[in-house]
Design a protein around this motif. Sequence first.
Motif, mmCIF file in Angstrom:
data_model
loop_
_atom_site.group_PDB
_atom_site.id
_atom_site.type_symbol
_atom_site.label_atom_id
_atom_site.label_comp_id
_atom_site.label_asym_id
_atom_site.label_seq_id
_atom_site.Cartn_x
_atom_site.Cartn_y
_atom_site.Cartn_z
ATOM 1 N N UNK A 357 3.628 -23.139 -7.832
ATOM 2 C CA UNK A 357 2.349 -23.810 -7.589
ATOM 3 C C UNK A 357 1.284 -23.236 -8.527
ATOM 4 N N UNK A 358 0.233 -24.007 -8.740
ATOM 5 C CA UNK A 358 -0.865 -23.564 -9.604
ATOM 6 C C UNK A 358 -1.493 -22.284 -9.059
ATOM 7 N N UNK A 359 -1.680 -22.238 -7.739
ATOM 8 C CA UNK A 359 -2.239 -21.045 -7.105
ATOM 9 C C UNK A 359 -1.329 -19.844 -7.316
ATOM 10 N N UNK A 360 -0.030 -20.037 -7.141
ATOM 11 C CA UNK A 360 0.923 -18.927 -7.285
ATOM 12 C C UNK A 360 0.904 -18.377 -8.706
ATOM 13 N N UNK A 361 0.797 -19.256 -9.693
ATOM 14 C CA UNK A 361 0.762 -18.770 -11.066
ATOM 15 C C UNK A 361 -0.518 -17.991 -11.345
ATOM 16 N N UNK A 362 -1.658 -18.556 -10.994
ATOM 17 C CA UNK A 362 -2.912 -17.890 -11.315
ATOM 18 C C UNK A 362 -3.059 -16.545 -10.606
ATOM 19 N N UNK A 363 -2.485 -16.417 -9.420
ATOM 20 C CA UNK A 363 -2.600 -15.176 -8.653
ATOM 21 C C UNK A 363 -1.373 -14.278 -8.815
ATOM 22 N N UNK A 364 -0.647 -14.461 -9.912
ATOM 23 C CA UNK A 364 0.630 -13.772 -10.122
ATOM 24 C C UNK A 364 0.498 -12.254 -10.202
ATOM 25 N N UNK A 365 -0.592 -11.746 -10.765
ATOM 26 C CA UNK A 365 -0.724 -10.297 -10.927
ATOM 27 C C UNK A 365 -0.907 -9.610 -9.582
ATOM 28 N N UNK A 366 -1.493 -10.320 -8.621
ATOM 29 C CA UNK A 366 -1.706 -9.721 -7.299
ATOM 30 C C UNK A 366 -0.375 -9.372 -6.635
ATOM 31 N N UNK A 367 0.657 -10.141 -6.924
ATOM 32 C CA UNK A 367 1.990 -9.832 -6.382
ATOM 33 C C UNK A 367 2.448 -8.467 -6.879
ATOM 34 N N UNK A 368 2.221 -8.218 -8.171
ATOM 35 C CA UNK A 368 2.584 -6.909 -8.728
ATOM 36 C C UNK A 368 1.727 -5.802 -8.132
ATOM 37 N N UNK A 369 0.453 -6.116 -7.891
ATOM 38 C CA UNK A 369 -0.433 -5.118 -7.295
ATOM 39 C C UNK A 369 0.087 -4.674 -5.928
ATOM 40 N N UNK A 370 0.485 -5.620 -5.112
ATOM 41 C CA UNK A 370 0.982 -5.297 -3.771
ATOM 42 C C UNK A 370 2.196 -4.370 -3.857
ATOM 43 N N UNK A 371 3.089 -4.648 -4.797
ATOM 44 C CA UNK A 371 4.281 -3.807 -4.967
ATOM 45 C C UNK A 371 3.900 -2.405 -5.419
ATOM 46 N N UNK A 372 2.989 -2.330 -6.393
ATOM 47 C CA UNK A 372 2.582 -1.024 -6.910
ATOM 48 C C UNK A 372 1.838 -0.212 -5.852
ATOM 49 N N UNK A 373 1.018 -0.882 -5.054
ATOM 50 C CA UNK A 373 0.320 -0.168 -3.973
ATOM 51 C C UNK A 373 1.311 0.419 -2.983
ATOM 52 N N UNK A 374 2.340 -0.341 -2.674
ATOM 53 C CA UNK A 374 3.338 0.138 -1.713
ATOM 54 C C UNK A 374 4.093 1.355 -2.235
ATOM 55 N N UNK A 375 4.117 1.506 -3.550
ATOM 56 C CA UNK A 375 4.815 2.644 -4.174
ATOM 57 C C UNK A 375 3.857 3.764 -4.571
ATOM 58 N N UNK A 376 2.569 3.595 -4.243
ATOM 59 C CA UNK A 376 1.580 4.599 -4.607
ATOM 60 C C UNK A 376 1.286 4.650 -6.088
ATOM 61 N N UNK A 377 1.475 3.530 -6.788
ATOM 62 C CA UNK A 377 1.334 3.499 -8.243
ATOM 63 C C UNK A 377 0.174 2.625 -8.708
#
Length: 528
Positions: A357-377
């Motif tokens: 979806x257009x929303x999913x593409x534009x907000x793609x970096x936030x997905x990486x942010x959530x993963x990095x936060x969970x790893x303390x990175x």
Amino acid sequence: MELSPSHCRRQQHNIGFLKLFVVSVLSCVTLHVSDPDVPSSLKTLSLEGHFSFHDTSDAAKDFGNRFRFLSSAVLHPKSVADISAAVKHVFRMGLSSKLTVAARGHGHSLQGQAQAPGGIVIQMESLREPETRVHVGDSPYLDASGGELWIDVLLESLKHGLAPKSWTDYLHLTVGGTLSNAGISGQVFRHGPQISNVHQLQVVTGEGEIVNCSAEENADLFYGVLGGLGQFGIITSARIALEPAPKMVKWIRVLYSDFTSFTEDQEMLISAEKTFDYIEGFVMINRTGLLNNWRSSFNPQDPVQASQFNSDGRILFCLEMTKNFNPDESDVMNQEVGTLLSKLRYIPSTLFRSEVSYLEFLDRVHVSEVKLRSQGLWEVPHPWLNLFIPRTRIHDFAKEVFGKILPDSSNGPILLYPLNKSKWDNRTSAVIPDEEVFYLVAFLSSAPPSSDHASLELALKQNDKILDFCEKAGIQVKQYLPHYTTKEEWKAHFGASWEIFARRKAIYDPLAILTPGQRIFQKAVLSS
């Protein structure tokens, strides 16, 4: 509100107060600065919001996670009047006070730019006016608070089938924050940066005046604030151009091993009349022969060939493109994509595609942010370096930097993609190279705590080597999100625009109250 004629009359009188703010700090430093008269004087102000005086540590943090300058107070405004009152109060204290003011959005600065040592930090996300509102019609637009996040701007506009034209890669930034810089992503070649897609601003100047400005009204302030690094006013609201929003995105990644083909294909795509809607590239340096995680969640066109591909330790270049479409247009979209891909010279086995979806593409970096936060990175030092490189020197730059200076790209992405000068308005304060086509090269490094302090020092030294090479090679590089510590460096950065920049500072922030963390000007203070 109109600007008073006294602004212009004060220009020459106040220019002598503008001095360089030279700050030399070590990495990861917390600086304590205080003014004993600050809390008592600010408590007398009548506000809808409130000040906090005792816990200012959060306002001294940013994404760069290297500089921490504690303020004496933090303002949580509920209205533009709150911001005006605070700035006006500091201005009226005059040269007897060291107080300065910084507007802080989502805290994504890299080197303490949104901090105010011993001064006042304004938490712009607390601002609740104006309410985000979409106006539909032949030329749709949206009015948003300067403290609104772009992700919320997108969500509100999508309710009406609309969306802003230009984006940043990361949407959890404030409107005022990105418009104070430029706001760039893979749509810039088509629509220009975010500062080229604004109709109107409301600004609080360094004297505390609330001013509406646009290309027709108070135009000098309007263009000065756009890309002005927070030096001339605090953006409290913006009128943003909208366009019809697609529902879906065809998302494509391909690899190149030849830098010339990679850059020529990008330049061809950004100059074509019929092309992709988003174009970015990135560099993968991994001399061990192992590929980065560049294709996760993408489907290969030829799974067998893709599984057999080996980088052989080569430096690879990834071209990332999207095509917007609605579900009933998928056949036409696929045909257009096929035609465009047939003109490119990528490695055939490395074609990967996805539909989101257009929303999913534009907000793609936030997905990486959530993963990095969970790893303390996520909350680690980010010694980023963002450069604009003239097209005529991009091959010289790549040969030295990717071939010699950088051992690998494992500490973060390296973006590389071309932009068109003609899409930038030269009346704004943003600084770009003097060539029609120039490249953004962004070294988005991180220094996780598990890799100890040496990784941060290594990244900073590599940044210095890159800048030293550019200077010795005569490459007229311009920094995006610039960071300098001497007046000579800032003058060189702005070049012919420096006199305009300094003039605007003298008019709209004559005491140099605003955004001291940029370290361009220092507030003058009378000695006791």
